[in-house]
Design a protein around this motif. Sequence first.
Motif, PDB file in Angstrom:
ATOM      1  N   LEU A  47       0.852  -1.184   0.000  1.00 53.95           N
ATOM      2  CA  LEU A  47       0.000   0.000   0.000  1.00 53.95           C
ATOM      3  C   LEU A  47       0.887   1.234   0.000  1.00 53.95           C
ATOM      4  O   LEU A  47       1.878   1.294   0.727  1.00 53.95           O
ATOM      5  N   LEU A  57      -3.037   0.922  -4.120  1.00 53.39           N
ATOM      6  CA  LEU A  57      -2.755  -0.490  -3.927  1.00 53.39           C
ATOM      7  C   LEU A  57      -1.873  -0.936  -5.087  1.00 53.39           C
ATOM      8  O   LEU A  57      -2.271  -0.843  -6.254  1.00 53.39           O
ATOM      9  N   ILE A 162      -7.865   0.275   5.004  1.00 57.09           N
ATOM     10  CA  ILE A 162      -6.540   0.434   4.405  1.00 57.09           C
ATOM     11  C   ILE A 162      -5.466   0.546   5.483  1.00 57.09           C
ATOM     12  O   ILE A 162      -4.398  -0.074   5.386  1.00 57.09           O
TER      13      ILE A 162
END
Length: 287
Positions: A47, A57, A162
Amino acid sequence: MYADEITHTLKNHGNEAAEAKRGQIVITRDDIANYIDYVENPDRQILSQTKQGLKALISGKQKDGYYVVVEEAQTKNNRLAFKTMYKVKGDIKESSLFKATADAENGERLAFSGYEPDAQRIPSLNDPIIPQNSQKVKELPPADLRKAIINAKDDKERLAIIENQKAGIRRNIDTKAIIDASSQSGRDMALIGRENLNGDIVKYVLESKKTIAVDKLDIQRARELKFKYPQDVRRTIGSDAITHVMNRHGANSILVKKSGQKAVSLDDIAKWQEYADNADLRAISKG
């Protein structure tokens, strides 16, 4: 996927002569058409963040060289959007972009401007490797991560997913570094902690042919088992034991296929201590 991003990718990485000068391989329309397969079944994934502050990503797939695919988390539009991809000659294991110890300043830059790999660190054996919220931190498989981001109810939840993924990845990287630096036997074996044992770590132990110490056995249990030094008994697992379990009881074992019994997974093996400590039946056998 937007037409502009396809045009951008082919313009920047679709010229065979130009890519050859970079040590890269030309990208075709067929490559772009297959990008979903590469991002859902990657060999490496990290990431990162764009210059505009959006999460990215980045997935790598080894296939006659290796592909690098960038997707941008457009949280306001509830999209995980294709941005660019390129292909590099060589082994993905040697790519500084995907190396756990790559430095963000010196790491391999993406041809698409604005993306850089996150800096990582190698912990010492004295470093705390378990985050404060370790019970909640979990690295999701690529397909599950994509679904979670797409299906999140709002921007706050997407960002939390995330950040959790980044924490899970870093925790696994730290744990693997501890394993690599640790003695393989005796009292000098570093304890990685039960919270840090998961299917990915079990797979790493299997592939690297290592033995790890997870935590210490309860003193009372150690006394029942007649250990000479019950106060310092390490609970360990090694590649030989994992191989045996998977060959005998894994999804591809003849026994599982013939008997119809449920296959044991690497995630199941990672939970062996939980099952042993909370067993419905227990017996002490003579070796």
